[in-house]
Scaffold this active site. Structure first.
Site, PDB file in Angstrom:
ATOM      1  N   THR A  35     -27.193   3.201   0.146  1.00  0.00           N
ATOM      2  CA  THR A  35     -26.023   2.831   0.955  1.00  0.00           C
ATOM      3  C   THR A  35     -24.749   2.857   0.121  1.00  0.00           C
ATOM      4  OG1 THR A  35     -26.450   0.474   0.559  1.00  0.00           O
ATOM      5  CG2 THR A  35     -27.328   1.422   2.589  1.00  0.00           C
ATOM      6  N   GLN A  75     -31.391  -4.901   0.868  1.00  0.00           N
ATOM      7  CA  GLN A  75     -31.413  -4.418   2.256  1.00  0.00           C
ATOM      8  C   GLN A  75     -30.609  -5.454   3.032  1.00  0.00           C
ATOM      9  OE1 GLN A  75     -31.388  -3.649   5.807  1.00  0.00           O
ATOM     10  NE2 GLN A  75     -32.789  -5.386   5.707  1.00  0.00           N
ATOM     11  N   ILE A  76     -29.532  -5.031   3.699  1.00  0.00           N
ATOM     12  CA  ILE A  76     -28.560  -6.007   4.187  1.00  0.00           C
ATOM     13  C   ILE A  76     -28.462  -6.096   5.706  1.00  0.00           C
ATOM     14  CG2 ILE A  76     -27.129  -5.825   2.122  1.00  0.00           C
ATOM     15  CD1 ILE A  76     -25.245  -3.994   3.748  1.00  0.00           C
ATOM     16  N   SER A 116     -26.966 -15.373   1.389  1.00  0.00           N
ATOM     17  CA  SER A 116     -26.323 -15.156   2.681  1.00  0.00           C
ATOM     18  C   SER A 116     -26.345 -16.401   3.555  1.00  0.00           C
ATOM     19  CB  SER A 116     -27.049 -14.022   3.410  1.00  0.00           C
ATOM     20  OG  SER A 116     -26.651 -13.916   4.751  1.00  0.00           O
ATOM     21  N   TYR A 140     -34.495 -10.868   7.629  1.00  0.00           N
ATOM     22  CA  TYR A 140     -33.457 -10.734   6.606  1.00  0.00           C
ATOM     23  C   TYR A 140     -33.111 -12.092   6.001  1.00  0.00           C
ATOM     24  CZ  TYR A 140     -28.796 -10.278   4.605  1.00  0.00           C
ATOM     25  OH  TYR A 140     -27.716 -10.350   3.765  1.00  0.00           O
TER      26      TYR A 140
END
Length: 309
Positions: A35, A75-76, A116, A140
């Site tokens: 990415t 991996q977002i 996060s 996530y």
């Protein structure tokens, strides 16, 4: 100082690298460019093309000899985690464990980890402080929270220092609107391209938006502060998605005319992170208002469109 930044070709990581280089640090980047973009790589940094589970990770550490590691490779995307939880866990959990093992082997002084707001799940109260229960709604959120436990235990067992930063909704220059970009980048792409923005849900859901340069300054502060702490990095403000788009339309000179689609699985309704612990321990506070950050972001993308990108 020798510093290794994982994900240093990505949206947030590349801004951190630029800041570290400007401050005179010797910076190495590890990024697999899945990415991230090669054009984001600072010319004064040493770039290593690879990922966290690459067998050459030890070689990267041997070359970089980092005193501090800033970990942003991840991996977002929430929706990707729901459709492919194995890949999500492999990158975010196993990748962090592999990184921690190399930190131990090479005597890294400190790890700064990008976590996060997704770890909290549905808020039981607002603003959400660091003592709030952790009950993620998506895979996530689980895969970003689990590494926090590994980091704490590696620190306890092997004496490594750490700072964990739980980010609110980050936006700004270099965020990819065509990939797994945040809502700001997606809206900019639609508005400047003359297309109708899409809002999932009724648009009254709120988020705490923070400009990427404020994330950079928090990481800079964490180089020597916030020992073994977990801190929310946010503006401690709620903005609805409708109001966000209205502000962006005002800046762009566009009319407010979104289409509305059903809310997405794994998305919470309201969020606002209490940032007082970071203010106290890191000596950090956000410097950009939402309008200032949006203005800078939109100006950047306007230049990109005018240049034909």
């Amino acid at each position: 100082m020798n510093i290794l930044v994982t994900g240093g070709a990505g949206f947030i990581g590349s801004h951190i690298v630029d800041d570290l280089v400007q401050a005179g640090h010797h910076v190495h980047i590890l990024d697999n460019l899945s990415t991230g973009l090669k054009e984001n790589v600072n010319a004064s940094a040493v770039f290593h093309h690879g990922d966290l589970l690459d067998h050459r990770l030890a070689e990267v550490f041997a070359a970089a000899q980092p005193e501090v590691v800033i970990h942003h490779a991840a991996q977002i995307d929430v929706q990707t985690s729901l459709t492919n939880p194995l890949v999500d866990a492999k990158i975010n959990i196993l990748g962090t464990i592999a990184l921690l093992e190399q930190c131990r082997e090479h005597g890294v002084r400190k790890l700064i980890y990008a976590s996060s707001a997704a770890v909290y799940g549905t808020p039981q109260y607002l603003s959400i402080d660091e003592a709030h229960p952790v009950r993620p709604l998506s895979f996530y959120g689980i895969s970003k929270h689990t590494p926090e436990h590994y980091i704490e235990n590696f620190a306890f067992l092997y004496g490594m220092d750490f700072t964990i930063l739980r980010y609110a909704n980050v936006y700004g220059v270099r965020q990819d609107p065509k990939g797994e970009g945040g809502v700001v980048a997606v809206f900019v792409d639609k508005l400047l391209g003359g297309r109708q923005p899409v809002i999932y849900g009724n648009g009254e859901q709120t988020r705490d938006f923070i400009y990427v340069k404020d994330i950079v300054s928090a990481n800079r502060a964490a180089l020597d502060k916030g020992s073994r702490g977990i801190y929310n990095i946010s503006c401690n403000e709620q903005t609805s998605v409708n109001d966000l788009l209205k502000e962006m339309c005002s800046i762009c000179g566009s009319s407010f005319n979104p289409s509305y689609e059903p809310a997405r699985t794994g998305d919470i309704v309201h969020s606002r992170l209490d940032n007082r612990a970071a203010l106290k321990a890191l000596g950090w506070s956000p410097a950009f208002t939402l309008r200032d950050g949006l203005g800078a972001t939109i100006a950047y993308y306007k230049m990109q469109y005018q240049a034909g990108f």
